[in-house]
Write a protein that holds these residues in place. Structure first.
Motif, PDB file in Angstrom:
ATOM      1  N   ALA A  73      -5.723  -9.437  -8.271  1.00 35.39           N
ATOM      2  CA  ALA A  73      -4.610 -10.284  -8.683  1.00 35.39           C
ATOM      3  C   ALA A  73      -4.980 -11.424  -9.613  1.00 35.39           C
ATOM      4  CB  ALA A  73      -3.943 -10.852  -7.436  1.00 35.39           C
ATOM      5  N   LYS A  74      -6.242 -11.839  -9.608  1.00 37.58           N
ATOM      6  CA  LYS A  74      -6.576 -13.034 -10.406  1.00 37.58           C
ATOM      7  C   LYS A  74      -6.595 -12.682 -11.882  1.00 37.58           C
ATOM      8  CE  LYS A  74      -9.512 -15.084  -6.928  1.00 37.58           C
ATOM      9  NZ  LYS A  74     -10.873 -14.640  -6.599  1.00 37.58           N
ATOM     10  N   LYS A  91      -9.540 -12.314 -15.012  1.00 33.68           N
ATOM     11  CA  LYS A  91     -10.076 -10.968 -15.207  1.00 33.68           C
ATOM     12  C   LYS A  91      -9.807 -10.390 -16.587  1.00 33.68           C
ATOM     13  CE  LYS A  91     -10.223 -10.114 -10.288  1.00 33.68           C
ATOM     14  NZ  LYS A  91     -10.031  -9.207  -9.163  1.00 33.68           N
ATOM     15  N   LYS A  97      -2.480  -5.501  -9.266  1.00 35.31           N
ATOM     16  CA  LYS A  97      -1.549  -6.362  -9.977  1.00 35.31           C
ATOM     17  C   LYS A  97      -2.031  -6.592 -11.414  1.00 35.31           C
ATOM     18  CE  LYS A  97       0.992 -10.586  -9.092  1.00 35.31           C
ATOM     19  NZ  LYS A  97       0.587 -11.978  -8.884  1.00 35.31           N
ATOM     20  N   LEU A 121       4.079  -1.717  -9.676  1.00 34.49           N
ATOM     21  CA  LEU A 121       3.619  -1.001  -8.491  1.00 34.49           C
ATOM     22  C   LEU A 121       2.974  -1.919  -7.465  1.00 34.49           C
ATOM     23  CD1 LEU A 121       1.654   1.680 -10.495  1.00 34.49           C
ATOM     24  CD2 LEU A 121       3.946   1.979  -9.539  1.00 34.49           C
ATOM     25  N   ASN A 162     -14.428  -4.116  -8.904  1.00 29.30           N
ATOM     26  CA  ASN A 162     -13.885  -5.370  -8.366  1.00 29.30           C
ATOM     27  C   ASN A 162     -12.365  -5.321  -8.382  1.00 29.30           C
ATOM     28  OD1 ASN A 162     -12.538  -8.105  -9.529  1.00 29.30           O
ATOM     29  ND2 ASN A 162     -13.853  -8.496  -7.787  1.00 29.30           N
ATOM     30  N   GLY A 166      -4.162  -2.099  -4.816  1.00 26.80           N
ATOM     31  CA  GLY A 166      -2.799  -2.388  -4.382  1.00 26.80           C
ATOM     32  C   GLY A 166      -2.779  -3.586  -3.460  1.00 26.80           C
ATOM     33  N   GLU A 213      -3.225  -5.924   1.930  1.00 22.07           N
ATOM     34  CA  GLU A 213      -2.940  -6.572   3.222  1.00 22.07           C
ATOM     35  C   GLU A 213      -1.872  -5.777   3.981  1.00 22.07           C
ATOM     36  OE1 GLU A 213      -2.903  -8.090   0.330  1.00 22.07           O
ATOM     37  OE2 GLU A 213      -4.459  -9.642   0.424  1.00 22.07           O
ATOM     38  N   ASP A 265     -11.636  -9.962  -1.576  1.00 26.68           N
ATOM     39  CA  ASP A 265     -10.562  -9.118  -1.051  1.00 26.68           C
ATOM     40  C   ASP A 265     -10.907  -7.636  -1.116  1.00 26.68           C
ATOM     41  OD1 ASP A 265      -8.291 -11.050  -0.423  1.00 26.68           O
ATOM     42  OD2 ASP A 265      -8.888 -11.662  -2.440  1.00 26.68           O
ATOM     43  N   THR A 266     -11.677  -7.271  -2.134  1.00 26.47           N
ATOM     44  CA  THR A 266     -12.123  -5.879  -2.250  1.00 26.47           C
ATOM     45  C   THR A 266     -12.998  -5.526  -1.048  1.00 26.47           C
ATOM     46  OG1 THR A 266     -12.208  -6.258  -4.629  1.00 26.47           O
ATOM     47  CG2 THR A 266     -13.212  -4.235  -3.817  1.00 26.47           C
TER      48      THR A 266
HETATM   49  P1  ADP Z   1     -11.055  -9.900  -5.235  1.00 27.13           P
HETATM   50  O1  ADP Z   1     -11.031 -11.000  -4.209  1.00 27.13           O
HETATM   51  O2  ADP Z   1     -11.603  -8.625  -4.677  1.00 27.13           O
HETATM   52  O3  ADP Z   1     -11.694 -10.311  -6.519  1.00 27.13           O
HETATM   53  P2  ADP Z   1      -8.411 -10.597  -6.095  1.00 27.13           P
HETATM   54  O4  ADP Z   1      -8.523 -11.886  -5.371  1.00 27.13           O
HETATM   55  O5  ADP Z   1      -8.381 -10.620  -7.579  1.00 27.13           O
HETATM   56  O6  ADP Z   1      -9.541  -9.567  -5.611  1.00 27.13           O
HETATM   57  O7  ADP Z   1      -7.079  -9.830  -5.674  1.00 27.13           O
HETATM   58  C1  ADP Z   1      -6.799  -9.460  -4.343  1.00 27.13           C
HETATM   59  C2  ADP Z   1      -5.327  -9.553  -4.070  1.00 27.13           C
HETATM   60  O8  ADP Z   1      -4.613  -8.780  -5.004  1.00 27.13           O
HETATM   61  C3  ADP Z   1      -4.944  -9.047  -2.723  1.00 27.13           C
HETATM   62  O9  ADP Z   1      -4.370 -10.116  -2.010  1.00 27.13           O
HETATM   63  C4  ADP Z   1      -3.919  -7.950  -3.017  1.00 27.13           C
HETATM   64  O10 ADP Z   1      -2.831  -7.972  -2.121  1.00 27.13           O
HETATM   65  C5  ADP Z   1      -3.436  -8.315  -4.375  1.00 27.13           C
HETATM   66  N1  ADP Z   1      -2.884  -7.166  -5.100  1.00 27.13           N
HETATM   67  C6  ADP Z   1      -3.550  -6.136  -5.624  1.00 27.13           C
HETATM   68  N2  ADP Z   1      -2.712  -5.275  -6.216  1.00 27.13           N
HETATM   69  C7  ADP Z   1      -1.480  -5.771  -6.055  1.00 27.13           C
HETATM   70  C8  ADP Z   1      -0.185  -5.344  -6.450  1.00 27.13           C
HETATM   71  N3  ADP Z   1      -0.002  -4.219  -7.136  1.00 27.13           N
HETATM   72  N4  ADP Z   1       0.862  -6.122  -6.119  1.00 27.13           N
HETATM   73  C9  ADP Z   1       0.679  -7.265  -5.426  1.00 27.13           C
HETATM   74  N5  ADP Z   1      -0.505  -7.719  -5.027  1.00 27.13           N
HETATM   75  C10 ADP Z   1      -1.584  -6.983  -5.341  1.00 27.13           C
END
Ligand code: ADP
Ligand code: MG
Length: 341
Positions: A190-191, A195, A214, A241, A265, A269, A272, A301-302
């Motif tokens: 999501a970030k 990214k 996202k 999606l 990374n 989706g 949670e 989160d991954t």
């Molecule tokens: P990481 O910590 O692994 O780097 P991020 O912090 O970037 O990952 O993103 C993790 C978040 O992204 C999770 O809370 C997940 O619910 C959210 N996320 C991923 N895909 C979607 C989506 N399609 N819609 C809404 N939230 C999403």
């Protein structure tokens, strides 16, 4: 980036020295403030043990928990860590008390109790440096921050990388600069602002870029065009999606099967929620099924999504740095690395 030469603790004789060790014990705590995930603690133990067995007089642990202003104490984490370590950790809530502490291992309260940590305030740096004679950074997950305990101390005391820190830098540098090809990079989560810049770099370094989560929604909505030559795959089901669909999953799996190296990374989706975890799970299974590939995964989160499946051990390298990993892959170096070169 090719020639990052870190000074590591193997270049240090810690005998009879007081060694400051910056650890990354910013762990997830549960409702009862119990340690939910101790990966980050475990990954610092070899450095602590190495320093002790090579005769260090004292180890002064520095770490943070949460953000400035939240006032979270590290006391519970220290208590937990001393069980893992099998040695007493003397916890002190001020620098002055740490000074007076005679234990073999002492630990200062959460660095982010003090404003000077994030601000890299020279006065705070000076206080911290008074706690030891040499400095070891074993907090790779913080190496992208120019804080007192990461950059400030290292500019004053002789500074070395801890064992895990060095492995992180070596491994991530190698997979991005000298990977076994094809290099398949999977990005999600999501970030988005963080990214997008990395996607640009990856489009030049990777052979194939698989974008989900996202991140993919935003990527498609904003019609982002990457400059590099990588083959870029995005969800075929559209840009609205909560998980990648069946057809995208198959397309991604086909690419992962062919990979010589995979860097991943970001969840595919909204993991949670149980009903949106399948895409992430399929990607994980494809990645570990490819026995030929060297696989690297990072991101809070991954890893949380995978950890539930108790499968972390099947990945070749699990990075302890989320933001730090992304920044290192993007920039080729980090502030906390530069001060150790
Ligand atoms: P990481 O910590 O692994 O780097 P991020 O912090 O970037 O990952 O993103 C993790 C978040 O992204 C999770 O809370 C997940 O619910 C959210 N996320 C991923 N895909 C979607 C989506 N399609 N819609 C809404 N939230 C999403
Ligand atoms: Mg995250």
């Amino acid at each position: 980036m090719e020639n990052l030469k870190l000074k590591t603790i193997r270049n240090l004789d810690p005998k009879d020295k007081r060694v400051i060790v910056r650890a990354d014990w910013n762990v997830t705590l549960g409702k009862a403030l119990q340690v939910v995930d101790d990966t980050r603690i475990k990954r610092t133990l070899p450095t602590i043990k190495w320093l002790l067995s090579n005769g260090a007089k004292q180890i002064v642990l520095l770490a943070h928990l949460g953000k400035y202003g939240e006032g979270k104490s590290l006391r519970g984490v220290a208590e937990y860590a001393q069980i893992l370590l099998g040695q007493e950790i003397t916890f002190c809530d001020t620098v002055t008390r740490c000074h007076a502490a005679t234990g073999k291992i002492v630990m200062l309260e959460n660095l982010r109790m003090w404003k000077g940590e994030d601000e890299n305030d020279p006065k705070f740096v000076k206080e911290l440096t008074s706690l030891g004679e040499v400095y070891v950074n074993e907090a790779f997950g913080e190496a992208h921050r120019e804080s007192a305990s990461i950059v400030g101390i290292a500019k004053i005391l002789p500074a070395y990388a801890g064992l895990n820190f060095a492995t992180e830098v070596e491994t991530l540098t190698k997979v991005i600069n000298n990977p076994r090809r094809p290099l398949v990079v999977i990005m999600g989560g999501a970030k988005v602002e963080d990214k997008i810049k990395l996607l640009e770099v990856m489009s030049k370094k990777a052979d194939t870029l698989l974008i989900g989560g996202k991140l993919a929604n935003e990527f498609l909505t904003n019609e982002i065009k990457l400059k590099g030559d990588a083959k870029v795959l995005t969800p075929v089901e559209g840009n609205n999606l909560l998980d990648i669909g069946d057809e995208t999953r198959s397309l991604f799996v086909e690419e992962i099967k062919k990979a010589g190296t995979v860097i991943w990374n970001g969840p595919m989706g909204k993991v949670e929620e149980e009903q949106y975890r399948a895409g992430t799970h399929v990607v994980y299974e494809a990645l570990v099924a490819n026995q030929e590939a060297y696989t690297v995964v990072g991101g809070g989160d991954t890893l949380a999504a995978i950890r539930d499946e108790r499968h972390l051990s099947r990945i070749d390298f699990v990075s302890t740095g989320g933001g730090a990993m992304l920044k290192l892959l993007e920039k080729g170096t980090l502030p906390g690395i530069e001060v150790l070169e």
